[in-house]
Design a protein around this motif. Structure first.
Motif, short mmCIF file in Angstrom:
data_model
loop_
_atom_site.label_atom_id
_atom_site.label_comp_id
_atom_site.label_asym_id
_atom_site.label_seq_id
_atom_site.Cartn_x
_atom_site.Cartn_y
_atom_site.Cartn_z
N PRO A 39 39.53 56.49 58.15
CA PRO A 39 40.42 56.71 57.01
C PRO A 39 41.46 55.60 56.93
N ILE A 40 41.88 55.29 55.72
CA ILE A 40 42.91 54.26 55.56
C ILE A 40 44.29 54.90 55.64
N SER A 41 45.27 54.08 55.85
CA SER A 41 46.67 54.49 55.69
C SER A 41 47.35 53.41 54.87
N GLY A 42 48.39 53.79 54.16
CA GLY A 42 49.07 52.81 53.32
C GLY A 42 48.39 52.62 51.98
N ASN A 43 48.74 51.54 51.31
CA ASN A 43 48.34 51.27 49.94
C ASN A 43 46.92 50.71 49.88
N ALA A 44 45.99 51.50 49.32
CA ALA A 44 44.59 51.05 49.23
C ALA A 44 44.44 49.84 48.34
N TYR A 45 45.30 49.69 47.33
CA TYR A 45 45.20 48.55 46.42
C TYR A 45 45.46 47.23 47.14
N ALA A 46 46.23 47.28 48.22
CA ALA A 46 46.66 46.05 48.90
C ALA A 46 45.82 45.71 50.12
N GLN A 47 44.79 46.50 50.39
CA GLN A 47 44.01 46.29 51.60
C GLN A 47 42.75 45.49 51.32
N PRO A 48 42.59 44.31 51.93
CA PRO A 48 41.41 43.49 51.68
C PRO A 48 40.18 44.06 52.38
N GLY A 49 39.02 43.70 51.86
CA GLY A 49 37.78 44.04 52.52
C GLY A 49 37.20 45.39 52.17
N LEU A 50 37.89 46.19 51.36
CA LEU A 50 37.34 47.49 50.97
C LEU A 50 36.35 47.31 49.83
N ALA A 51 35.21 48.00 49.91
CA ALA A 51 34.25 47.99 48.81
C ALA A 51 34.92 48.54 47.56
N GLN A 52 34.53 48.01 46.41
CA GLN A 52 35.18 48.37 45.15
C GLN A 52 34.26 49.17 44.23
N ILE A 53 34.86 50.06 43.47
CA ILE A 53 34.16 50.79 42.43
C ILE A 53 33.79 49.81 41.31
N PRO A 54 32.62 49.92 40.69
CA PRO A 54 32.33 49.08 39.53
C PRO A 54 33.40 49.26 38.45
N THR A 55 33.96 48.18 38.00
CA THR A 55 35.03 48.27 36.99
C THR A 55 34.59 47.69 35.66
N GLU A 56 33.30 47.57 35.47
CA GLU A 56 32.75 47.09 34.20
C GLU A 56 31.60 48.02 33.82
N TRP A 57 31.56 48.40 32.55
CA TRP A 57 30.64 49.44 32.08
C TRP A 57 29.18 49.09 32.37
N GLY A 58 28.76 47.86 32.05
CA GLY A 58 27.38 47.47 32.26
C GLY A 58 26.97 47.54 33.72
N ALA A 59 27.87 47.13 34.62
CA ALA A 59 27.57 47.19 36.05
C ALA A 59 27.42 48.63 36.51
N ALA A 60 28.24 49.52 35.97
CA ALA A 60 28.14 50.94 36.34
C ALA A 60 26.83 51.55 35.85
N ILE A 61 26.41 51.17 34.64
CA ILE A 61 25.13 51.66 34.12
C ILE A 61 23.98 51.21 35.02
N ALA A 62 23.99 49.93 35.38
CA ALA A 62 22.92 49.39 36.23
C ALA A 62 22.91 50.07 37.60
N ALA A 63 24.09 50.30 38.17
CA ALA A 63 24.16 50.94 39.49
C ALA A 63 23.61 52.36 39.43
N PHE A 64 23.94 53.09 38.38
CA PHE A 64 23.45 54.46 38.22
C PHE A 64 21.93 54.47 38.01
N GLU A 65 21.47 53.60 37.14
CA GLU A 65 20.06 53.57 36.75
C GLU A 65 19.15 53.17 37.92
N ASN A 66 19.62 52.28 38.77
CA ASN A 66 18.79 51.74 39.85
C ASN A 66 19.06 52.39 41.20
N SER A 67 19.87 53.41 41.21
CA SER A 67 20.29 54.04 42.45
C SER A 67 19.13 54.72 43.18
#
Length: 445
Positions: A375-403
């Motif tokens: 588990p993390i502690s502190g501000n998740a926005y400021a921590q490097p190296g964490l995997a990120q949620i897709p923040t673009e619609w097309g990427a999210a569609i592709a991730a869902f479709e190919n999962s």
């Protein structure tokens, strides 16, 4: 169910309605004197109706339309039965319905049936999920060219700043919230605490926990319908869109859940603050599925304006104890109520699909016995190296479709149909200017 109408002779018409993949209510208006037939025989409309785009248009190249002759499904009442529709002027009843094949088999493309299939997986293991939801929404005056917070019916003034946990902000719209709670009581929606939130004219209402996941999703779906309808009766709009104002935080739909065993004991409770190994496995399942399921938590073009750093919405795939910057939070408090809070979804989601993927992912983790990262502690926005949620619609569609994870939770037909829907919406949304996009999402989601 028929007794309800006989006890309410003032009801003149009914609506039969099911949730489509976007959470939109699709159905029919029927005179009350013909309601018995809708209860006993069900009603019919095409399978494709639960797979329309956000405008209500057929999906291009959908196999449900021309390829299969646009066949009818049979829609039968859910166990919820009739309820009033307090936002309409004439006394009217709503009958929630869900879709089946002619032979009585559930239609897997129905989002409520998709959630029912996940609940059945829990039941087969002697487990029962207990769920509660927190729904954020904006009250908006959309009568002019530019959206703004409505004038208070009490003072006639517009507060043009965020008023976090402000009693004054709640009191300014007391008549609306009084009517809202009265309507929730009439519809048997368990509305609990309401608060003023961090956005302009933004509020949150918590729904009480429930040991019936289908009912919890019903409550959220019905609540969204009620809030939007009732606000119009009060002369303004209510919207669950993820990000109506660029300069303010967006609206989330946070989900809390625990799991009971066959004896009614919470399997996340170890008697201490850390929770059990089963809780960690559930967290691991949620994290493993998070990127692939982002499309269900952020289903619309506007959804991705909310998923930005430092805006009270998670963007990193991580978990933590009592940490609201994490995507998955373990709240403190009584150990008997040890639970997981999933914080990714926006207010614009389909509650059935959202809850299905959260609970399905958690059960995957329990079945696989996997461990989450620390588990993390502190501000998740400021921590490097964490995997990120897709923040673009097309990427999210592709991730869902190919999962490879989503087919463990949803039928392959639903996955295909949902991806086709979102690709079509993305194509046509690109033709709209920002004002037209805002107009589209304001009332629909």
């Amino acid at each position: 169910m028929k007794d309800w109408l006989r006890k309410h002779p003032e009801v003149r018409t009914i609506r039969v309605a099911a949730a489509d993949l976007n959470g939109q209510a699709r159905g029919k208006r029927i005179p009350a004197r013909f309601a018995d037939k809708a209860v006993s025989d069900g009603t019919r409309f095409p399978f494709s109706v639960l797979n329309l785009d956000i405008w209500g248009e057929d999906i291009d190249d959908s196999p449900l339309v021309f390829e299969q002759g646009d066949q009818d499904g049979v829609l039968r009442p859910t166990e919820r039965g009739f309820m009033p529709m307090p936002w309409l002027e004439a006394p009217t009843a709503l009958l929630p319905i869900w879709m089946f094949h002619e032979n009585g088999q559930p239609y897997e493309g129905d989002p409520r049936q998709a959630l029912a299939a996940v609940v059945a997986r829990y039941k087969a293991r002697g487990l029962t999920p207990v769920c509660a939801m927190e729904l954020e929404f904006f009250l908006i005056d959309d009568s002019g060219k530019k959206m703004q917070v409505p004038a208070s019916p009490r003072s006639g003034k517009r507060r043009k700043a965020a008023e976090t946990l402000s009693i004054r902000a709640l009191d300014a719209f007391d008549s609306f919230f009084t009517d809202l709670y009265d309507a929730c009581e009439a519809m048997d929606i368990p509305a609990d605490t309401s608060t003023s939130e961090t956005g302009l004219g933004q509020f949150e209402v918590n729904l009480m926990h429930c040991d019936d996941a289908l009912r919890a999703a019903d409550d959220a779906w019905l609540f969204k319908m009620l809030v939007k309808g009732l606000a119009r009766r009060h002369g303004f709009a209510a919207s669950f869109m993820a990000k109506p104002y660029p300069e303010y935080s967006g609206s989330g739909l946070h989900t809390h859940f625990s799991i009971l065993d066959k004896n009614g004991a919470n399997i996340f409770d170890c008697g201490g603050p850390k929770g059990t190994a089963l809780m960690r496995h559930a967290v691991a399942g949620c994290l493993a599925a998070m990127a692939d399921s982002t499309l269900l938590f952020a289903p619309h073009g506007n959804s991705y304006a909310r998923l930005v750093p430092d805006a009270h919405a998670p963007v990193a795939i991580c978990w933590g104890y009592e940490n609201r910057t994490a995507a998955v939070r373990i709240p403190s408090g009584s150990t008997s109520a040890r639970r997981i809070e999933h914080r990714v979804a926006g207010g614009d989601v389909n509650p059935y699909l959202m809850l299905a993927v959260i609970l399905g992912a958690a059960l995957n983790g329990i079945e696989d016995g996997v461990e989450p990262p620390d588990p993390i502690s502190g501000n998740a926005y400021a921590q490097p190296g964490l995997a990120q949620i897709p923040t673009e619609w097309g990427a999210a569609i592709a991730a869902f479709e190919n999962s490879t994870i989503m087919p463990r939770i949803f039928s392959r037909d639903l996955i295909r149909n949902y991806a086709l829907t979102k690709r079509q919406e993305m194509h046509y949304l690109a033709e709209l200017n920002p004002e037209e996009q805002l107009e589209l999402y304001l009332d629909t989601v």
